[in-house]
Design a protein around this motif. Structure first.
Motif, mmCIF file in Angstrom:
data_model
loop_
_atom_site.group_PDB
_atom_site.id
_atom_site.type_symbol
_atom_site.label_atom_id
_atom_site.label_comp_id
_atom_site.label_asym_id
_atom_site.label_seq_id
_atom_site.Cartn_x
_atom_site.Cartn_y
_atom_site.Cartn_z
ATOM 1 N N SER A 217 0.907 -1.208 0.043
ATOM 2 C CA SER A 217 0.077 0.131 -0.098
ATOM 3 C C SER A 217 0.962 1.190 0.118
ATOM 4 C CB SER A 217 -0.818 -0.031 1.198
ATOM 5 O OG SER A 217 -1.550 1.222 1.288
ATOM 6 N N GLU A 218 2.124 1.446 0.852
ATOM 7 C CA GLU A 218 2.873 2.373 0.884
ATOM 8 C C GLU A 218 3.564 2.357 -0.484
ATOM 9 O OE1 GLU A 218 6.661 3.808 3.400
ATOM 10 O OE2 GLU A 218 5.256 2.873 4.584
ATOM 11 N N ALA A 219 4.201 1.602 -1.024
ATOM 12 C CA ALA A 219 5.039 1.518 -2.102
ATOM 13 C C ALA A 219 4.209 1.959 -3.341
ATOM 14 C CB ALA A 219 5.576 -0.003 -2.454
ATOM 15 N N PHE A 220 2.857 1.578 -3.392
ATOM 16 C CA PHE A 220 1.969 1.915 -4.656
ATOM 17 C C PHE A 220 1.179 3.007 -4.444
ATOM 18 C CE2 PHE A 220 2.958 -2.643 -5.287
ATOM 19 C CZ PHE A 220 3.275 -2.588 -6.876
ATOM 20 N N GLU A 221 1.164 3.598 -3.304
ATOM 21 C CA GLU A 221 0.366 4.734 -2.871
ATOM 22 C C GLU A 221 -0.971 4.465 -3.074
ATOM 23 O OE1 GLU A 221 1.815 8.688 -3.495
ATOM 24 O OE2 GLU A 221 3.534 7.931 -4.566
ATOM 25 N N LEU A 222 -1.537 3.334 -2.756
ATOM 26 C CA LEU A 222 -2.846 2.805 -2.892
ATOM 27 C C LEU A 222 -3.331 2.348 -1.559
ATOM 28 C CD1 LEU A 222 -2.597 0.455 -6.157
ATOM 29 C CD2 LEU A 222 -3.428 2.863 -5.975
ATOM 30 N N ASP A 223 -4.718 2.516 -1.519
ATOM 31 C CA ASP A 223 -5.432 2.025 -0.043
ATOM 32 C C ASP A 223 -5.388 0.592 -0.062
ATOM 33 O OD1 ASP A 223 -7.845 0.871 -1.000
ATOM 34 O OD2 ASP A 223 -8.087 2.884 -1.739
ATOM 35 N N ALA A 224 -5.315 -0.003 1.132
ATOM 36 C CA ALA A 224 -5.061 -1.512 1.407
ATOM 37 C C ALA A 224 -6.393 -2.303 0.779
ATOM 38 C CB ALA A 224 -5.099 -1.863 2.971
ATOM 39 N N THR B 92 -7.649 -1.865 -2.300
ATOM 40 C CA THR B 92 -7.179 -2.023 -3.572
ATOM 41 C C THR B 92 -6.152 -3.022 -3.625
ATOM 42 O OG1 THR B 92 -7.741 0.143 -4.161
ATOM 43 C CG2 THR B 92 -6.336 -0.746 -5.488
ATOM 44 N N LEU B 93 -5.135 -3.136 -2.952
ATOM 45 C CA LEU B 93 -4.089 -4.076 -2.817
ATOM 46 C C LEU B 93 -4.728 -5.299 -2.379
ATOM 47 C CD1 LEU B 93 -1.333 -3.463 -3.752
ATOM 48 C CD2 LEU B 93 -2.127 -1.425 -2.902
ATOM 49 N N ASN B 94 -5.644 -5.449 -1.473
ATOM 50 C CA ASN B 94 -6.165 -6.551 -1.133
ATOM 51 C C ASN B 94 -6.807 -7.348 -2.482
ATOM 52 O OD1 ASN B 94 -5.761 -7.414 1.538
ATOM 53 N ND2 ASN B 94 -7.084 -5.758 2.061
ATOM 54 N N ARG B 95 -7.587 -6.460 -3.348
ATOM 55 C CA ARG B 95 -8.208 -7.123 -4.430
ATOM 56 C C ARG B 95 -7.135 -7.529 -5.323
ATOM 57 N NH1 ARG B 95 -11.555 -2.682 -3.567
ATOM 58 N NH2 ARG B 95 -10.477 -1.268 -4.922
ATOM 59 N N GLN B 96 -6.012 -6.788 -5.522
ATOM 60 C CA GLN B 96 -5.161 -7.009 -6.729
ATOM 61 C C GLN B 96 -4.340 -8.202 -6.171
ATOM 62 O OE1 GLN B 96 -2.647 -3.538 -7.195
ATOM 63 N NE2 GLN B 96 -4.076 -2.607 -8.421
ATOM 64 N N THR B 97 -3.904 -8.440 -4.912
ATOM 65 C CA THR B 97 -3.283 -9.648 -4.348
ATOM 66 C C THR B 97 -4.159 -10.871 -4.147
ATOM 67 O OG1 THR B 97 -3.662 -9.066 -2.215
ATOM 68 C CG2 THR B 97 -1.504 -8.663 -2.951
ATOM 69 N N ALA B 98 -5.415 -10.729 -4.095
ATOM 70 C CA ALA B 98 -6.395 -11.767 -4.283
ATOM 71 C C ALA B 98 -6.447 -12.346 -5.491
ATOM 72 C CB ALA B 98 -7.723 -11.452 -3.571
ATOM 73 N N ALA B 99 -6.553 -11.482 -6.540
ATOM 74 C CA ALA B 99 -6.427 -11.818 -7.840
ATOM 75 C C ALA B 99 -5.351 -12.655 -8.432
ATOM 76 C CB ALA B 99 -6.754 -10.581 -8.801
ATOM 77 N N ALA B 100 -4.126 -12.133 -7.844
ATOM 78 C CA ALA B 100 -2.833 -12.800 -8.004
ATOM 79 C C ALA B 100 -2.539 -14.066 -7.565
ATOM 80 C CB ALA B 100 -1.621 -11.665 -7.675
ATOM 81 N N MET B 101 -3.235 -14.180 -6.315
ATOM 82 C CA MET B 101 -3.269 -15.559 -5.623
ATOM 83 C C MET B 101 -4.205 -16.493 -6.319
ATOM 84 S SD MET B 101 -3.361 -14.605 -1.471
ATOM 85 C CE MET B 101 -3.751 -16.121 -1.185
ATOM 86 N N ARG B 102 -5.335 -16.138 -6.619
ATOM 87 C CA ARG B 102 -6.408 -16.972 -7.557
ATOM 88 C C ARG B 102 -5.355 -17.685 -8.789
ATOM 89 N NH1 ARG B 102 -10.068 -13.357 -5.962
ATOM 90 N NH2 ARG B 102 -9.901 -12.266 -7.931
ATOM 91 N N ALA B 103 -4.764 -16.664 -9.562
ATOM 92 C CA ALA B 103 -3.850 -16.814 -10.781
ATOM 93 C C ALA B 103 -2.682 -17.907 -10.493
ATOM 94 C CB ALA B 103 -3.749 -15.744 -11.452
#
Length: 151
Positions: A56-63, A65-76
């Motif tokens: 979240s800090e590295a990308f300047e995005l809220d948690a 948003t990162l939860n959705r992105q990492t969940a999609a990356a985990m599913r893949a």
């Protein structure tokens, strides 16, 4: 008289719309990384396992948003959650072997696209362009107070 940054803004806008990877039929093949996954995997690869807070800090995005992105990356199957290697409480995301392989394949496609675009450029010109682009990115990172790790 307009500053050269006006022309730069326009060229940057045009650059953001281009894709360097052309696929048969103009469509991405299955397994091709979305831009957000490509950047996420690249960051985790260069920095090592990262928590949602660190991402979240590295990308300047809220948690969220990162939860959705990492969940999609985990599913893949691109990343996996692991205990913090340093013993902290937060679980961290690590790139999987499949994620690393797919990232490498995508990066090679991108490099191939750059090779096609710059086929008539001298190596010195490519190096100079890269140096200016690196300087530009690093100045943005410096102003934001968030440097991006480089190999």
């Amino acid at each position: 008289m307009a500053r050269p940054t006006h022309d730069l803004e326009y060229e940057q806008m045009l650059l953001s719309r281009h894709s360097l990877v052309h696929r048969k039929g103009g469509r991405p093949k299955n397994g091709t990384l979305e831009r957000s996954a490509y950047i996420l995997l690249s960051r985790i690869r260069i920095q090592g396992p990262m928590s949602i807070g660190e991402l979240s800090e590295a990308f300047e995005l809220d948690a969220s948003t990162l939860n959705r992105q990492t969940a999609a990356a985990m599913r893949a199957g691109l990343v996996e959650r692991i205990p913090d290697p340093e013993g902290g409480m937060a679980r961290k995301f690590r790139i999987t072997d499949d994620g690393a392989r797919i990232l490498d394949e995508e990066r090679e496609l991108m490099v191939g696209g750059l090779d096609r675009v710059m086929a008539d450029w001298a190596d010195d010109d490519i190096a100079a362009f890269t140096a200016y682009l690196r300087r530009f990115n690093m100045d943005i990172e410096r102003l934001a107070g968030r440097p991006w790790p480089r190999p």
